[in-house]
Design a protein around this motif. Structure first.
Motif, mmCIF file in Angstrom:
data_model
loop_
_atom_site.group_PDB
_atom_site.id
_atom_site.type_symbol
_atom_site.label_atom_id
_atom_site.label_comp_id
_atom_site.label_asym_id
_atom_site.label_seq_id
_atom_site.Cartn_x
_atom_site.Cartn_y
_atom_site.Cartn_z
ATOM 1 N N MET A 1 35.351 45.780 40.157
ATOM 2 C CA MET A 1 36.389 46.024 41.165
ATOM 3 C C MET A 1 37.582 45.092 40.952
ATOM 4 O O MET A 1 38.729 45.489 41.182
ATOM 5 C CB MET A 1 35.807 45.890 42.567
ATOM 6 C CG MET A 1 34.957 47.101 42.954
ATOM 7 S SD MET A 1 34.442 47.130 44.680
ATOM 8 C CE MET A 1 33.022 46.045 44.628
ATOM 9 N N ALA A 2 37.313 43.877 40.495
ATOM 10 C CA ALA A 2 38.413 42.974 40.145
ATOM 11 C C ALA A 2 39.200 43.533 38.963
ATOM 12 O O ALA A 2 40.438 43.471 38.927
ATOM 13 C CB ALA A 2 37.874 41.590 39.813
ATOM 14 N N LEU A 3 38.484 44.086 37.995
ATOM 15 C CA LEU A 3 39.129 44.692 36.828
ATOM 16 C C LEU A 3 39.999 45.865 37.238
ATOM 17 O O LEU A 3 41.150 46.002 36.788
ATOM 18 C CB LEU A 3 38.055 45.147 35.836
ATOM 19 C CG LEU A 3 38.560 45.811 34.541
ATOM 20 C CD1 LEU A 3 39.247 44.790 33.641
ATOM 21 C CD2 LEU A 3 37.390 46.471 33.797
ATOM 22 N N LEU A 4 39.481 46.723 38.109
ATOM 23 C CA LEU A 4 40.248 47.886 38.550
ATOM 24 C C LEU A 4 41.447 47.457 39.388
ATOM 25 O O LEU A 4 42.532 48.051 39.270
ATOM 26 C CB LEU A 4 39.343 48.835 39.335
ATOM 27 C CG LEU A 4 40.008 50.108 39.868
ATOM 28 C CD1 LEU A 4 40.718 50.879 38.764
ATOM 29 C CD2 LEU A 4 38.973 51.002 40.563
ATOM 30 N N ASP A 5 41.273 46.448 40.211
ATOM 31 C CA ASP A 5 42.392 45.924 40.994
ATOM 32 C C ASP A 5 43.511 45.455 40.072
ATOM 33 O O ASP A 5 44.694 45.763 40.292
ATOM 34 C CB ASP A 5 41.901 44.766 41.876
ATOM 35 C CG ASP A 5 43.010 44.143 42.698
ATOM 36 O OD1 ASP A 5 43.435 44.753 43.688
ATOM 37 O OD2 ASP A 5 43.462 43.036 42.336
ATOM 38 N N ALA A 6 43.150 44.751 39.010
ATOM 39 C CA ALA A 6 44.150 44.278 38.045
ATOM 40 C C ALA A 6 44.802 45.458 37.332
ATOM 41 O O ALA A 6 46.018 45.459 37.078
ATOM 42 C CB ALA A 6 43.496 43.345 37.026
ATOM 43 N N ALA A 7 44.007 46.470 37.007
ATOM 44 C CA ALA A 7 44.549 47.648 36.324
ATOM 45 C C ALA A 7 45.560 48.368 37.205
ATOM 46 O O ALA A 7 46.667 48.709 36.764
ATOM 47 C CB ALA A 7 43.404 48.593 35.943
ATOM 48 N N ASN A 8 45.193 48.603 38.456
ATOM 49 C CA ASN A 8 46.076 49.336 39.367
ATOM 50 C C ASN A 8 47.362 48.573 39.662
ATOM 51 O O ASN A 8 48.467 49.131 39.622
ATOM 52 C CB ASN A 8 45.346 49.623 40.685
ATOM 53 C CG ASN A 8 44.267 50.680 40.543
ATOM 54 O OD1 ASN A 8 44.271 51.475 39.604
ATOM 55 N ND2 ASN A 8 43.322 50.695 41.465
#
Length: 552
Positions: free
Chosen positions: A207-214
């Motif tokens: 979820m941290a990775l996706l937050d950074a991606a978005n």
């Protein structure tokens, strides 16, 4: 004999499991094909884990596994033919990995998932009777293994969204396969419990990775007022969760005279600054996923599903020929838009041309809703929030993130929100918010009483906010904060969010409207005794309980 067995979602029949047809609309043949696909993915995971240990892991396995897991999430893919094709491709890929394992001088194990083969859909369906959920006879072991697998399915969904935005971490993919491989082993219960909590750790990571991606692609969400009325142009309704698909559609629709409206979990796209620059983004239409049968009729234009949240339409539905799917989603009879080629956008020209021939949406409500309170935005409000807590203006926060659903008992969440004292604030993410985000709950000194962080994966933002408040108040334990957790769940993305919260040390989470059918009595007891997991009763009783906990 049962036609199928599935209990991965909150609607499991009689609180036990669906055996004839899924409550979600999944037919028994599709359910059985999903079980067989999962079985083959376990074989791929065993082989690639072996290769990784000698430095020869095949990166192509990443997408095969996470995309396959994602396709089996509740409400994602109902297409029989699509699963037959997926199984055939997975078997072919597995056999290629077997060749690489042999070439590396490694021994190929004897688990059936490594050797079984077949060629037809009928054979694939038949295999599910041997490898489905009930093939594990020990109830507690089965419960823990399924809990891990459902967490991995949620993990896979978020990993795929990040991957589409060119954000990936090999260690997340490695864990996904290692954990899936371990579900084929005869592990003791204590090791399975440890693996469950480790799944939660990687849930936080993904979820941290996706937050950074978005946020790197589209900017930090901003507090935004979103129109819930309609304009007079023909339009496309985009549902699901994938923001890369949203971007591609907006780019191609801009200037065509076709508007784009978000639906359900795609609502938070309206909060990102990069999307706001498109004049064709008209606002949000409708409510949570389960109301789509009525709302899609009145929308009049085509609907694009980017991920799960599909409800198979009734035979008499007039919108059946207006449904498009893409990515891991699928529906028999719908037009499926293929994956994008490297360096290109997905081709949404067909759905845009379709929209041009349709009437504008019929208005079903009017006004605005406010959202966009992801962690960056909340940090900007940190000072007045902290001051409101210190002065007593805010007595308690209630995390009411998660999923909405069809059960009448979910009226509980609207009543709960409406009855909360006016000195409390709701922190939300996911489509559960549709139960209360249009209620006139007001604000506390300018701080809205419903703070919407975004999609279900943005529950990560709520965790980040909680950890920041813990730091600001100088507390040793996140559970000392004036925060209560009353979370609604429906499917497997909610499972990984729950496991992530447990990994972060959050305790006393109330989960509803029912506890998962896949929790055996003994596993449920472990969760209750170690983490304080509990169900819900009625709004008045639960509010009293939560507020007494605050005083204690």
């Amino acid at each position: 004999m049962e036609n199928m067995f599935c209990y991965q979602c909150q609607e499991a029949a009689k609180g036990i499991g669906c055996t004839i047809k899924g409550a979600c609309g999944k037919t028994s043949d599709v359910a059985n094909l999903q079980d067989t696909l999962l079985f083959v993915l376990k074989g791929i995971s065993i082989l690639n884990t072996q290769l990784k240990e000698v430095g020869q892991g095949d990166k192509a396995a990443n997408k095969v596994v996470f995309d396959g897991l994602f396709a089996t999430i509740t409400n994602a893919n109902f297409d029989h033919t699509a699963f037959v094709i997926r199984i055939k491709k997975a078997l072919k890929f597995r056999d290629e990995l077997k060749g690489k394992v042999a070439a590396a001088g490694l021994l190929i194990g004897d688990h059936d998932s490594l050797h079984w083969t077949a060629a037809s859909g009928e054979e694939f369906e038949a295999k599910s009777k041997e490898v489905g959920i009930l093939s594990e006879v020990n109830e507690d072991v089965r419960s823990l293994k399924e809990l891990i697998i459902y967490g991995l399915k949620g993990l896979a969904a978020y990993a795929e969204h990040a991957y589409n935005l060119k954000h990936e971490k090999q260690e997340i993919f490695d864990f996904m396969m290692e954990a899936l491989a371990k579900t084929t082993q005869d592990l003791p219960v204590n090791e399975l419990i440890g693996l469950t909590l480790e799944t939660g750790k990687f849930g936080v990571d993904v979820m941290a990775l996706l937050d950074a991606a978005n946020t790197s692609a589209y900017g930090n969400p901003e507090v935004s007022k979103v129109n819930i009325g309609v304009r007079n142009n023909p339009a496309i309704l985009i549902s699901g969760h994938d923001l890369r698909d949203m971007e591609d559609l907006l780019k191609q629709a801009e200037g065509t005279g076709v508007d784009v409206y978000t639906h359900s979990e795609m609502l938070p796209a309206n909060y990102y600054p990069e999307f706001k620059k498109y004049s064709c983004l008209a606002g949000n239409y409708g409510n949570a996923w389960w109301k789509q049968k009525e709302e899609f009729e009145s929308f009049n234009g085509p609907i694009l599903f980017t991920t799960n949240c599909i409800v198979p339409p009734m035979e008499k539905a007039t919108y059946k020929d207006r449904i498009y799917t893409t990515g891991a989603s699928g529906l028999t009879g719908a037009i499926h838009i293929p994956d994008r080629k490297e360096g290109e956008m997905k081709d949404f020209s067909a759905i845009i041309e379709h929209a041009k021939k349709c009437a504008a949406p019929t208005q079903i409500e009017e006004g605005e809703i406010v959202g966009g309170f992801a962690h960056n935005q909340v940090f900007e409000l940190a000072e007045p929030i902290v001051e409101a807590v210190k002065t007593g203006a805010i007595r308690k926060f209630f995390v009411m993130a998660g999923c909405d659903g069809r059960m009448m008992s979910r009226d509980y969440y609207e009543e709960f929100a409406a009855k909360l004292p006016k000195d409390t604030v709701i922190l939300t993410a996911g489509c559960a918010k549709y139960r209360y985000n249009k209620l006139p709950l007001g604000d506390i000194g300018g701080i809205p009483r419903v703070i919407d962080a975004g999609q279900c994966n943005d529950s990560y933002s709520l965790a980040v906010v909680a950890l920041k408040l813990k730091e600001i108040f100088g507390l040793d334990d996140v559970n000392e904060l004036p925060i209560a957790y009353n979370i609604a769940w429906y499917e497997q993305k909610a499972v990984i969010v729950l496991l992530a919260l447990l990994h972060l040390g959050v305790k006393n989470i109330h989960l509803g409207p029912t506890l998962p059918a896949f929790l055996s009595p003994n596993v449920a007891k472990v969760l209750v005794e170690n983490f304080g997991i509990a169900g819900i009763t009625n709004p008045d009783k639960d509010i009293k309980l939560f507020l007494e906990e605050a005083v204690a």
